[in-house]
Each structure stands twice: as structure tokens, then as C-alpha cells.
Design an enzyme around this catalytic site. Structure first.
Site, short mmCIF file in Angstrom:
data_model
loop_
_atom_site.label_atom_id
_atom_site.label_comp_id
_atom_site.label_asym_id
_atom_site.label_seq_id
_atom_site.Cartn_x
_atom_site.Cartn_y
_atom_site.Cartn_z
N ASP A 1 -6.83 14.24 6.44
CA ASP A 1 -6.53 15.31 5.64
C ASP A 1 -7.71 16.05 5.43
O ASP A 1 -7.76 17.45 5.20
CB ASP A 1 -5.74 14.88 4.38
N GLU B 1 -10.28 13.43 0.14
CA GLU B 1 -9.29 13.83 1.50
C GLU B 1 -9.13 15.17 1.53
O GLU B 1 -8.46 16.14 2.21
CB GLU B 1 -8.13 13.21 1.94
N CYS C 1 -11.04 5.76 6.03
CA CYS C 1 -9.84 5.12 6.46
C CYS C 1 -8.91 6.21 7.39
O CYS C 1 -7.98 5.79 7.80
CB CYS C 1 -9.09 4.68 5.31
N HIS D 1 1.20 12.14 10.93
CA HIS D 1 1.47 10.72 10.54
C HIS D 1 2.63 9.94 11.83
O HIS D 1 2.45 8.78 11.92
CB HIS D 1 2.47 10.48 9.26
#
Ligand code: PEP
Ligand code: MG
Length: 574
Positions: free
Chosen positions: A458, A434, A505, A193
Site C-alpha cells: 500500500d 502504509e 511485511c 491481493h
């Protein structure tokens, strides 16, 4: 002496500037020297900030939001005690008097000293209190920053490059407020992240450099090549000139791409392609609008919960969501429910397990704290009457969990109805694919949901068993691994058959080198950071889907990495 360091380029472009070694408190605190006559006023300003932080703690203690975990009360009591200790409430005042520095800097200096003492404590329990001290100091710092002194603040220079051993996602959120030219870190993976936030800043950055923090000295001249993943320390004049040229060319390319902003997003054979934006904070919507995004495909709502010890209330969340929904007008806004845990830790979360990525994360945590989840869903539902809002559920694995989550959403709707609050009762609910289990069982998830969104960051982490934050295995990150491509293709096929929209995404969606492959596999909705929208649009506009489909089909059957690479090159030349 010139030295070249190699890592992973996580965010494109080139930056040239002077090294500024990272200290969290330095990132937060301005520094300036006071006139002697201003010292008593500065001491009083510090006292006022401590008093403000103390009454904030008390107020929060009395009004713990509904749905807050039980630990929050004890946590706030401890913070009030720390605040009363002379180490934070008295020593900084002495520093102001002795060195004539401003209150923020005195607090930052003292906090660093105290934290260093905690680091050397052997007892695990006491050592963990370090985090509490840090949060209390942050609270006082915020109070000071809310009432700045009279001397102008010294801002980070635009040409400074931040050098850190590691940065957490919450550090990166603070980093958003500064004007650094680039940053480099020793740790971190391509889709951590921290890296994702780095991309959202759209400045050059390189991670996983292993020992840059130890090698680089404050003030060294650095070239950050975010494309090749290289950092050059103290370059000679010739290298510097070469990179200045490259930097200018790159900026020119970026300018040219901007011309595509108002062109329709469709392929050469007329297939419309939806290009959406990912955002972290409500203010990011401005950039999404500037890049003419078709909507928000992923609002990572958890960033509203970071850099604070309390929880955002239902009203505060509602205002944040409504702000985005109103700004984006009638375009869709997909709000993902709280996805914390793993590399996104919050102070009140239960202690992370040894394997946090496989632990109480995302929807699992929300099911363990149902009031927290219902509060968020109520806020999203309330915002739903202002535009096209959709709910997205992260990290689905089991259908039983999904049923429980859908029950909680129904409960939130019942509560609002009972309270006479308006919302869109037919709000679409989607799930993130994910985890490999969810991709393989996509059919059953799709039957219960209105849309799917593939989180490739993920999906790759869990399929290939590589911790996305671990630089030691970052080289194994492979979006083209046959298993990943097959899971993607399978999910897209299911969505197509059951007529459920599917988007991607994760970071794959914003990689122009992968755009044509994804089109060939059937993807028509991409969600990415706004900075990448034009580069992906350029690929879309030059693609001919009918010619891409057979090549993507071939790649789907290929196993050898060299075959896959060769096919990708053909796809990108078609
Ligand atoms: C993903 O996993 O691809 C995703 C979009 O979610 P996040 O990166 O926030 O985990
Ligand atoms: Mg994810």
C-alpha cells in the site's frame, strides 16, 4: 499455432499443462454422471441441501452476532426469499432428472444461467441483486459439499492451468483447495491481493495478460513462465523440451534452498535477522512451521471473513487465533485487525465508492463499525494468553483515529476484565505504516505504539498513486522509486531512535533482490510468505551489513533510475 503472451510474472517457477477456462462455479462444483437408479436419491440430496441452507439463514437471522452492521438482517431476509424461488430450488432438480448429472453440477449450471440473465438487466438496483443470488447458490453448494454423494468426485487435475479474465481475493481462497499447476489472468497488478494469494499458493502464475481468456481455448497446452511473465500457447516440441529442462532446474534450485532451513538467520558480520511468515488462514501456519519461520509477522485476519454472508463470531475468531498461537508455540504472532474494503470486498460492506482504495477501508471501516472491531479485539485478547500475541492496526493515517482505536481496545479489555476472562493486559499494539502520511509522521505514531510494520504494497500504491489492482498501471509499480526508499528509510530511522521494532511485511520483504538493500537501510525484521523465506535467508547469510550500509546510503541519495539500478547491482554483488 504457437503464440506467446506477455504479462507480469507474479509467482515464480514454470508450469506446463492444459488450459481450463475459469468459471467460479466450476471451481466450486464437482461433476459426475449418475446411474439412473441413483437419480431420485440425488434429487432428495438437493432438497435436503436447500432445506439446510434455509434453516441456516433463519438461524443466522435469529442470532445476528453482536457488532454486526444493521444491513445484515435485511440481507438475510432477502436471501431466504431467493432460496424459495423455483429458479434455484426447482430447476436444478429438473436438470438432475434430465441429464443424470450430480446435484452440485446441476446447481452450478443453473446458477450460471440465472447470473447471465441478471447481467443483461438494465436497472442498476436489480442488476446488483446478482451478487445475492450468487451467495444463496453458494450456500446451497456448501451444504451439498458437506454431504457428498456416493460417486467419487472428479478432482481438478494437477496439470491443469486455470485461465481467467479476473480473479477476486475470495476466489483465490477457494483456489487454495485445488491442485492446479498454475493460473493466468487478464487483469491484476503485482501487489493486488489476488497476486499475493497466488504467491502464497507457490505455483506459477502470470497476470495482466490483457486478452488471454479470449485467445486461449479449453484444453490448449500452456507453458506458464512465472519468472519472465510469459505464457506460451500450444508450444512446438522444441520449446516444450526447453521449458521442461528449465522446470527441472528450477525445482532442483528450490530443493537446494530447503537445506538452509535449520541454519541460523544472521549476516556474515553476525547481525541476527528475524524472518517471519505472512499467513492468510489458520491452516497456513503449517507451511510457516515447515519453513522454520521465527513467528507470524502478519496474519491477514480478513480472510476469515470471506466466502460467507455471515460474520465469524467472537468464539469462532478466538478459536482461529488460538489455533495459530498454539501451533507456533512461543514464537510471536502478529494479528492484523480486519483490513477489508478496496479490492477485498465482503457482501455486507456498504457499496464501494468510486475510489474504494481511498474510501472506507481497514481501520476506517472498523471505526465506523465499532462493535465489529471490539468483537475482533476481544477474540484476539482472549487468544493472547496462549502465546506471544500482538495486535496490528492497518492503514493508520490520523493520530485522532489512532486515539479512537486505542480507546476501543481499552474498552474491549475492560469488558473482558468485567466478564472475568483472562488475557495479556500488556499485549503489544503496533501500527502499519502504509500511507505516506503515516510514514512521514512515523515519529508520532511510534510514540503511541509498541512497534511498527511497513506495508510496502500500500505504501507504494499510495505514494506513487497507482491502483495496485489495475493492470494498466502495473508497469509503474516501483519499489525503488526514491520517494518509496526515503519513506522506508525514514520509518526505520525513527524506529531505531525511539527503540520501537520495525518490520516490513509487504511483498518487498520477500523479494530476494531487495533483501540486501533493506538490510543496508537498517531493517532487521522481514515478514513474507513462507515460500520465500529460504531465498531471503540465503541473501541474509551472504550479506555483510557494514559494507551494505554506505551503498544503501548512496542509493538513498540517488534520483536517476539508471543510477539506482547500478547501485542495486553493486549492493547485490557485495
Ligand atoms: C501492505 O500493504 O504491504 C500489506 C502488507 O498489507 P496488504 O497487502 O494486505 O494490504
Ligand atoms: Mg496493506
Amino acid at each position: 499455432m504457437t503464440v506467446a503472451l506477455h504479462g507480469i510474472g507474479v509467482s515464480g517457477g514454470y508450469a506446463i499443462g492444459r488450459a481450463q477456462l475459469y468459471s467460479h462455479d466450476r471451481l466450486e462444483a464437482p461433476h459426475y454422471v449418475l446411474r439412473k437408479v441413483d437419480i431420485p436419491r440425488e434429487v432428495a440430496r438437493f432438497d435436503a441441501a436447500v432445506a439446510e441452507a434455509r434453516s441456516e439463514c433463519l438461524l443466522l437471522r435469529e442470532h445476528i452476532p453482536e457488532g454486526a452492521p444493521a444491513e445484515l438482517g435485511a440481507f438475510l431476509d432477502l436471501h431466504a426469499l431467493i432460496l424459495d424461488d423455483a429458479m434455484l430450488s426447482e430447476v436444478p432438480k429438473q436438470l438432475i432428472r434430465d441429464t443424470a448429472c450430480n446435484a452440485e453440477w446441476a446447481l452450478a449450471q443453473q446458477t450460471e444461467t440465472v447470473l447471465a440473465q441478471f447481467d443483461s438487466i438494465e436497472d442498476d438496483y436489480l442488476r446488483e441483486r446478482r451478487q445475492d443470488v450468487k451467495q444463496v447458490a453458494d450456500r446451497v453448494l456448501k451444504a451439498l459439499m458437506g454431504h457428498p454423494g456416493h460417486v467419487p468426485r472428479k478432482l481438478a487435475e494437477e496439470s491443469a492451468i486455470l485461465v481467467a479474465h479476473d480473479l477476486s481475493p475470495s476466489d483465490m481462497v477457494l483456489f487454495k483447495r485445488h491442485a492446479y499447476a498454475g493460473f493466468i489472468t487478464d487483469l491484476g497488478g503485482t501487489t493486488s491481493h489476488t497476486a499475493i494469494l497466488a504467491r502464497s499458493l507457490n505455483i506459477s502464475s502470470v497476470m495482466a495478460l490483457h486478452n488471454a481468456r479470449a485467445l486461449v481455448q479449453e484444453g490448449d497446452v500452456l507453458i506458464v513462465d512465472g519468472i519472465a511473465g510469459v505464457v506460451i500457447v500450444n508450444p512446438d516440441a522444441q520449446i516444450l523440451e526447453e521449458y521442461q529442462l528449465r522446470q527441472n532446474e528450477w525445482r532442483l534450485e528450490q530443493q537446494k534452498l530447503k537445506r538452509l532451513k535449520s541454519s541460523p538467520s544472521a549476516t556474515l558480520d553476525g547481525e541476527p535477522v528475524e524472518l517471519l511468515a505472512n499467513i492468510d488462514l489458520p491452516q497456513d501456519v503449517t507451511e510457516a512451521l515447515e519453513e522454520n519461520a521465527a513467528g507470524i509477522g502478519l496474519f491477514r485476519s480478513e480472510f476469515l471473513f470471506m466466502n460467507r454472508v455471515d460474520l465469524p463470531s467472537e468464539d469462532e475468531q478466538f478459536e482461529a487465533y488460538r489455533k495459530v498461537v498454539s501451533a507456533i508455540k512461543q514464537r510471536p504472532v502478529v494479528i492484523r485487525t480486519l483490513d477489508v474494503g478496496a479490492d477485498k470486498s465482503l457482501p455486507w460492506l456498504p457499496k464501494a465508492s468510486d475510489n474504494p482504495a481511498l474510501g472506507l477501508r481497514a481501520i476506517r471501516l472498523c471505526l465506523a463499525e465499532p462493535r465489529l472491531f471490539i468483537t475482533q479485539v476481544r477474540a484476539i485478547l482472549r487468544a493472547s494468553r496462549y502465546g506471544q500475541v500482538r495486535i496490528l492496526l492497518p492503514m493508520l493515517v490520523s493520530l485522532t483515529e489512532l486515539d479512537q482505536v486505542l480507546d476501543l481496545i481499552a474498552l474491549a479489555k475492560d469488558e473482558l476484565k468485567r466478564d472475568g476472562i483472562r488475557f495479556n493486559p500488556g499485549i503489544p499494539i503496533g501500527g502499519m505504516i502504509e500511507v505516506p502520511a503515516a510514514a512521514l509522521a512515523a515519529e508520532w505514531f511510534a510514540r503511541k505504539l509498541d512497534f511498527l510494520s511497513i506495508g510496502t504494497n500500500d505504501l507504494i500504491q499510495y505514494t506513487l498513486a497507482i491502483d495496485r489492482t489495475d493492470d494498466a498501471v502495473a508497469h509503474l509499480y516501483d519499489p525503488l522509486h526514491p520517494a518509496v526508499v526515503q519513506l522506508l528509510a525514514h520509518t526505520l530511522k525513527v524506529g531505531h531512535r525511539l527503540k520501537r521494532p520495525v518490520s516490513v511485511c509487504g511483498e518487498m520483504a520477500g523479494d530476494p533482490k531487495l533483501a540486501r538493500l533493506l538490510l543496508g537501510l537498517g531493517l532487521r525484521s522481514f515478514s513474507m510468505h513462507p515460500a520465500h523465506l529460504m531465498a531471503v535467508k540465503q541473501q541474509v547469510m551472504h550479506s555483510h551489513v557494514a559494507s551494505l550500509e554506505p551503498l544503501a546510503g548512496k542509493l538513498l541519495k540517488a534520483g536517476r533510475p539508471d543510477q539506482i539500478q547500478a547501485l542495486l547491482e553493486r549492493i547485490n554483488q557485495t
